[in-house]
Design a protein around this motif. Structure first.
Motif, PDB file in Angstrom:
ATOM      1  N   ASN A   1      70.809  50.525  46.095  1.00  0.00           N
ATOM      2  CA  ASN A   1      69.744  51.458  46.474  1.00  0.00           C
ATOM      3  C   ASN A   1      69.358  51.393  47.949  1.00  0.00           C
ATOM      4  O   ASN A   1      68.544  52.193  48.398  1.00  0.00           O
TER       5      ASN A   1
ATOM      6  N   VAL B   1      74.329  48.381  38.401  1.00  0.00           N
ATOM      7  CA  VAL B   1      73.401  48.350  39.537  1.00  0.00           C
ATOM      8  C   VAL B   1      73.292  46.917  40.051  1.00  0.00           C
ATOM      9  O   VAL B   1      72.728  46.043  39.401  1.00  0.00           O
TER      10      VAL B   1
ATOM     11  N   MET C   1      65.173  59.653  36.958  1.00  0.00           N
ATOM     12  CA  MET C   1      64.542  58.421  36.464  1.00  0.00           C
ATOM     13  C   MET C   1      63.319  58.813  35.657  1.00  0.00           C
ATOM     14  O   MET C   1      62.452  59.522  36.170  1.00  0.00           O
TER      15      MET C   1
ATOM     16  N   LYS D   1      72.066  45.846  43.099  1.00  0.00           N
ATOM     17  CA  LYS D   1      71.082  45.583  44.160  1.00  0.00           C
ATOM     18  C   LYS D   1      70.464  44.200  43.985  1.00  0.00           C
ATOM     19  O   LYS D   1      70.227  43.777  42.842  1.00  0.00           O
TER      20      LYS D   1
ATOM     21  N   MET E   1      68.372  53.650  32.362  1.00  0.00           N
ATOM     22  CA  MET E   1      68.478  52.338  33.001  1.00  0.00           C
ATOM     23  C   MET E   1      68.400  51.295  31.882  1.00  0.00           C
ATOM     24  O   MET E   1      68.441  51.652  30.710  1.00  0.00           O
ATOM     25  N   SER E   2      68.289  50.018  32.246  1.00  0.00           N
ATOM     26  CA  SER E   2      68.337  48.973  31.216  1.00  0.00           C
ATOM     27  C   SER E   2      67.363  49.222  30.066  1.00  0.00           C
ATOM     28  O   SER E   2      67.710  49.034  28.903  1.00  0.00           O
TER      29      SER E   2
ATOM     30  N   MET F   1      70.777  63.541  38.659  1.00  0.00           N
ATOM     31  CA  MET F   1      70.300  62.179  38.386  1.00  0.00           C
ATOM     32  C   MET F   1      68.788  62.220  38.213  1.00  0.00           C
ATOM     33  O   MET F   1      68.111  62.978  38.900  1.00  0.00           O
TER      34      MET F   1
ATOM     35  N   ILE G   1      72.085  54.962  44.945  1.00  0.00           N
ATOM     36  CA  ILE G   1      71.149  55.449  43.922  1.00  0.00           C
ATOM     37  C   ILE G   1      69.703  55.458  44.412  1.00  0.00           C
ATOM     38  O   ILE G   1      68.803  55.841  43.681  1.00  0.00           O
TER      39      ILE G   1
ATOM     40  N   ARG H   1      65.365  40.974  38.052  1.00  0.00           N
ATOM     41  CA  ARG H   1      65.408  40.715  39.501  1.00  0.00           C
ATOM     42  C   ARG H   1      64.144  39.991  39.932  1.00  0.00           C
ATOM     43  O   ARG H   1      63.072  40.272  39.432  1.00  0.00           O
TER      44      ARG H   1
ATOM     45  N   ARG I   1      72.823  53.864  34.570  1.00  0.00           N
ATOM     46  CA  ARG I   1      72.752  52.943  35.708  1.00  0.00           C
ATOM     47  C   ARG I   1      72.055  51.671  35.242  1.00  0.00           C
ATOM     48  O   ARG I   1      70.853  51.676  35.000  1.00  0.00           O
ATOM     49  N   ILE I   2      72.827  50.592  35.103  1.00  0.00           N
ATOM     50  CA  ILE I   2      72.270  49.416  34.446  1.00  0.00           C
ATOM     51  C   ILE I   2      72.384  48.165  35.315  1.00  0.00           C
ATOM     52  O   ILE I   2      73.465  47.796  35.763  1.00  0.00           O
ATOM     53  N   GLY I   3      71.238  47.542  35.577  1.00  0.00           N
ATOM     54  CA  GLY I   3      71.196  46.328  36.368  1.00  0.00           C
ATOM     55  C   GLY I   3      70.721  45.132  35.565  1.00  0.00           C
ATOM     56  O   GLY I   3      71.515  44.262  35.183  1.00  0.00           O
ATOM     57  N   SER I   4      69.430  45.077  35.291  1.00  0.00           N
ATOM     58  CA  SER I   4      68.845  43.859  34.724  1.00  0.00           C
ATOM     59  C   SER I   4      69.375  43.502  33.334  1.00  0.00           C
ATOM     60  O   SER I   4      69.399  42.323  32.977  1.00  0.00           O
TER      61      SER I   4
HETATM   62  C1  LIG Z   1      67.251  49.526  40.050  1.00  0.00           C
HETATM   63  C2  LIG Z   1      67.665  50.871  39.564  1.00  0.00           C
HETATM   64  C3  LIG Z   1      68.329  51.020  38.340  1.00  0.00           C
HETATM   65  C4  LIG Z   1      68.634  49.873  37.397  1.00  0.00           C
HETATM   66  O1  LIG Z   1      67.474  49.353  36.847  1.00  0.00           O
HETATM   67  P1  LIG Z   1      67.530  48.249  35.681  1.00  0.00           P
HETATM   68  O2  LIG Z   1      66.227  48.410  34.996  1.00  0.00           O
HETATM   69  O3  LIG Z   1      67.674  46.938  36.378  1.00  0.00           O
HETATM   70  O4  LIG Z   1      68.682  48.553  34.821  1.00  0.00           O
HETATM   71  C5  LIG Z   1      68.733  52.307  37.975  1.00  0.00           C
HETATM   72  N1  LIG Z   1      68.493  53.367  38.753  1.00  0.00           N
HETATM   73  C6  LIG Z   1      67.873  53.264  39.932  1.00  0.00           C
HETATM   74  C7  LIG Z   1      67.655  54.494  40.739  1.00  0.00           C
HETATM   75  C8  LIG Z   1      67.424  52.016  40.384  1.00  0.00           C
HETATM   76  O5  LIG Z   1      66.797  51.922  41.554  1.00  0.00           O
END
Ligand SMILES: *Cc1c(COP(=O)(O)O)cnc(C)c1O
Length: 221
Positions: free
Chosen positions: A51, A28, A158, A30, A195-196, A156, A72, A220, A211-214
């Motif tokens: 996103n 991820v 969350m 963004k 996610m993270s 999908m 996403i 962020r 789905r991994i960002g941070s």
């Molecule tokens: C931002 C986001 C993520 C990733 O989140 P992190 O906590 O940074 O890994 C995953 N899924 C969706 C839908 C997001 O908006």
């Protein structure tokens, strides 16, 4: 803040190592710029998630063509046409209206767009997503042939923003149950959850994609 590059590479490799071969990693990206994303691309990553439509379009124009972009975040119907030509997967289908529009735009570009239905599993009121009964209804219409230019590959979701393992387990298991129920009618391939902060739990509950960002880029700002 985006972390120094050595840290991003280290984080990326560390995350990769914790994932079994058959779990897909969507990085991820963004809020991070094209140069930062390019570095993760150079480590071999090809699937990235964004996103916001405007941000996605800008980065897609700058980055290599073989990136498979996943949307996403919530998608407004009037913005579907801006991404329809190149998007690999829209993970955030949260209404019949948006699915109808995706189908229409896919037809215009003479292609099939891969999508996931976003299911509302969190207790928080703010999260987008279909209710379970709406997910089933939409999937049945798809099976009946209503959306011939989309391919629904899975779901999908969350989870609630919590550390409470029992709560996470409950929400992810609900998704897995629905996924198995729909899979029995027509084989699905992708259960995107985690996610993270919660991906280990999500995988234990059956996620096939995370789905991994941070955990890779740092928190962020
Ligand atoms: C931002 C986001 C993520 C990733 O989140 P992190 O906590 O940074 O890994 C995953 N899924 C969706 C839908 C997001 O908006």
């Amino acid at each position: 803040m985006t972390q120094p590059y050595q840290d991003i590479a280290q984080n990326y490799n560390a995350v990769r190592q914790t994932l079994a071969q058959n779990v897909e990693l969507v990085v991820v990206s963004k809020t991070h710029d094209a140069a930062t994303i390019q570095r993760v691309y150079d480590l071999g990553q090809r699937v990235f998630g964004e996103n916001k439509v405007q941000e996605l379009i800008a980065k897609q124009a700058e980055l290599p063509d073989d990136i498979r972009w996943h949307l996403i975040g919530h998608l407004q119907t009037n913005k579907v046409k801006q991404i329809a030509e190149f998007i690999d997967t829209i993970q955030s289908v949260d209404s019949e209206r948006v699915l109808t529009e995706i189908n229409k735009q896919a037809e215009r570009y003479n292609r099939t767009i891969r999508v996931l239905l976003q299911v509302k599993i969190a207790e928080e009121e703010t999260k987008y997503g279909l209710e379970i009964h709406e997910t089933k209804e939409l999937f049945h219409r798809y099976l009946a042939g209503d959306f011939p230019h989309v391919q629904i590959d899975g779901l999908m979701g969350m989870a609630s923003f919590t550390q409470d393992q029992a709560q996470l387990h409950k929400e992810f298991s609900m998704m897995k149950h629905l996924y198995d129920h729909l899979s029995a009618q027509s084989a699905l391939t992708t259960l995107s959850m985690g996610m993270s902060g919660d991906y280990q739990t999500a995988i234990k509950c059956g996620a096939t994609s995370v789905r991994i960002g941070s955990a890779i880029f740092g928190a962020r700002s």
